[in-house]
Write a protein that holds these residues in place. Structure first.
Motif, mmCIF file in Angstrom:
data_model
loop_
_atom_site.group_PDB
_atom_site.id
_atom_site.type_symbol
_atom_site.label_atom_id
_atom_site.label_comp_id
_atom_site.label_asym_id
_atom_site.label_seq_id
_atom_site.Cartn_x
_atom_site.Cartn_y
_atom_site.Cartn_z
ATOM 1 N N ARG A 144 0.903 -1.054 0.352
ATOM 2 C CA ARG A 144 -0.050 -0.192 -0.024
ATOM 3 C C ARG A 144 0.665 1.496 0.423
ATOM 4 N NH1 ARG A 144 -2.674 -1.119 4.032
ATOM 5 N NH2 ARG A 144 -4.013 -2.632 3.183
ATOM 6 N N LEU A 145 1.739 1.088 0.804
ATOM 7 C CA LEU A 145 2.439 2.448 0.870
ATOM 8 C C LEU A 145 3.294 2.863 -0.106
ATOM 9 C CD1 LEU A 145 4.771 1.957 4.651
ATOM 10 C CD2 LEU A 145 2.911 3.414 3.445
ATOM 11 N N ARG A 147 2.530 1.627 -3.375
ATOM 12 C CA ARG A 147 1.498 2.510 -4.431
ATOM 13 C C ARG A 147 1.158 3.592 -4.055
ATOM 14 N NH1 ARG A 147 -1.534 -2.301 -3.507
ATOM 15 N NH2 ARG A 147 -2.543 -0.979 -1.914
ATOM 16 N N ARG A 148 1.091 4.100 -3.012
ATOM 17 C CA ARG A 148 1.252 5.880 -2.994
ATOM 18 C C ARG A 148 2.879 6.391 -2.737
ATOM 19 N NH1 ARG A 148 -2.881 6.275 2.608
ATOM 20 N NH2 ARG A 148 -4.504 5.288 1.510
#
Length: 456
Positions: A144-145, A147-148
């Motif tokens: 998730r990190l 992808r950000r």
């Protein structure tokens, strides 16, 4: 002229005639026992020996006894009938059992050697397995990190450090709560024991004060008799602390590398697999990882819900150290079935010795209610069909893991079985799919072979 050449000639002619008769007899027996389509015509009769060759022994020996028709030894019996192959004489069930038996022996020997190797490096193996479980829990956060827009290195370091800090804070909080409440808990336990003693004296079980004192004396003598073992266990505590710190460091660094470079580690492992089996293993790996991730995340969520609701219940029942007991319930929930029973029993015992029988019964009601909701609602809903292991398999696996490797074996036994179940199921489907593809590819070839237009 000598009579030896004539003797040799007659001997050669006799052996030739005997060989022909044996061949005819063998052909008759084969025609009797062979199918009609496989019956072969009898061999044509051989021409008689030339009388002119009888004068010379060497040509007679070579012509009368050709290499293809060497006579059988004199001790060989005549062919009396068809004898089946020894393998065909053994019943089919016995042959299958024998084939399966020696393969099972080979597998058992391989498994025994593997277990001996694992027991020799048990610390490293368990550290790596725990790192896999922690990685399965933290990897979605790293993804998730990433992808950000956060680089993979900082995302991995931030996630791993945060996860281990949270685990360390939980351990520190439990230790702090126990040390803060140990005096009050000891007083309440002593008071609870006195109340239990008074209740036993007034109960219909007819327990006397002498019997209670005898039980206490036996306990003190047992503790005194095992004082040496208790002292040695205390001395071994230093070694246990060193091994624990080593395991923590191994888990931490293994988790870092698995989070940061897990894909390349998997590709390196695939290169070690034989080329024929590589496609199947490459397909089974991601499915096994999804199963492990679903199991770990689902187990953490279920354990958290259990700890929160049981902790709230025992808090309102005024049971001492409700929060540390909730943390124990959370940690023990990672041992399926057995952990929930052990942690619930601990909460009931603390309630019994500190607050009395009524509070203990109410605590038992709360624990059983939460565990029933967990088993029938939470686990099927959260874990779903990702982890399909029968409850009997769970119980046997946890028992076997605990017997082989203690608490660590009980913790990793169920995820290991779940992953193995997924891998075996996928490999079986993959093998069946390959067979179907091969059969579909062979059908056109068979049709072309049967079609007269494609022959000749």
């Amino acid at each position: 002229m000598s009579r030896v050449p004539g003797w040799l000639g007659r001997l050669g002619a006799g052996l030739t005639e005997m060989s022909e008769r044996l061949d005819e007899r063998r052909a008759e027996v084969e025609r009797e026992h062979a199918p009609e389509s496989s019956v072969t015509p009898p061999a044509p009769p051989q021409p008689a020996a030339d009388p002119a060759l009888i004068a010379d022994p060497a040509p007679v020996a070579e012509a009368a006894v050709p290499p293809a028709r060497r006579p059988a030894p004199a001790s060989a019996p005549a062919v009396a009938g068809h004898r089946p192959d020894p393998a065909e004489a053994v019943p089919w069930g016995v042959r299958v059992a024998a084939e399966a038996g020696w393969r099972m022996l080979v597998l058992a020997g391989t498994l025994w050697i593997l277990m001996r190797v694992i027991s020799a490096i048990q610390l490293v193996v368990f550290a790596f397995v725990i790192a896999l479980l922690v990685t399965a829990l933290l990897q979605p956060t790293v993804a998730r990190l990433t992808r950000r827009g956060v680089p993979r290195g900082p995302a991995t370091a931030l996630t791993a450090i945060s996860g281990f800090v949270v685990i360390g804070l939980m351990g520190w909080f439990v230790t702090w709560q126990v040390m803060e409440n140990i005096d009050t808990l000891s007083t309440q336990i002593q008071s609870g024991i006195d109340d239990l003693r008074d209740w036993l004296l007034k109960s219909p079980f007819h327990v006397t004060d002498k019997q209670i004192n005898q039980i206490a004396k036996n306990l003190r003598e047992a503790i005194g008799a095992n004082a040496d073992q208790i002292t040695s266990a205390g001395l071994e505590g230093v070694q246990v602390i060193i091994e624990t710190l080593t395991s923590i460091l191994l888990v931490f660094f293994s988790t870092l590398f698995l989070l940061y470079d897990g894909k390349r580690i998997w590709e390196w492992f695939l290169r070690l697999v034989p080329a024929a089996a590589r496609p199947g293993v490459a397909g089974a790996g991601p499915r096994a990882w999804r199963t492990l991730t679903a199991y770990v995340r689902g187990t953490v969520l279920v354990a958290l819900i259990d700890a929160i609701f049981i902790g709230i219940g025992i808090y309102f029942l005024d049971v001492p150290m409700a929060v540390p007991l909730a943390v124990f319930i959370f940690l023990f929930s990672f041992i399926p079935l057995v952990g929930a029973v052990a942690s619930g029993a601990l909460a009931v015992i603390v309630a019994l010795v500190t607050q009395g029988v009524f509070t203990a019964v109410m605590t038992l009601v709360v624990v059983l209610a939460v565990q029933q909701i967990e088993g029938h609602v939470l686990q099927p809903f959260i874990l779903g069909r990702a982890v399909r292991v029968h409850p009997l398999a769970v119980v046997l696996t946890v028992a076997a893991g605990g017997m082989v490797a203690g608490i660590g074996g009980a913790v990793v036994a169920v995820p290991l079985v779940a992953v193995t179940n997924t891998v075996v199921g996928y490999l079986r489907q993959y093998s069946e799919e390959l067979q179907r593809q091969k059969a579909a590819a062979d059908e056109p070839l068979a049709e072309n072979a049967e079609d007269p237009a494609h022959q000749g």
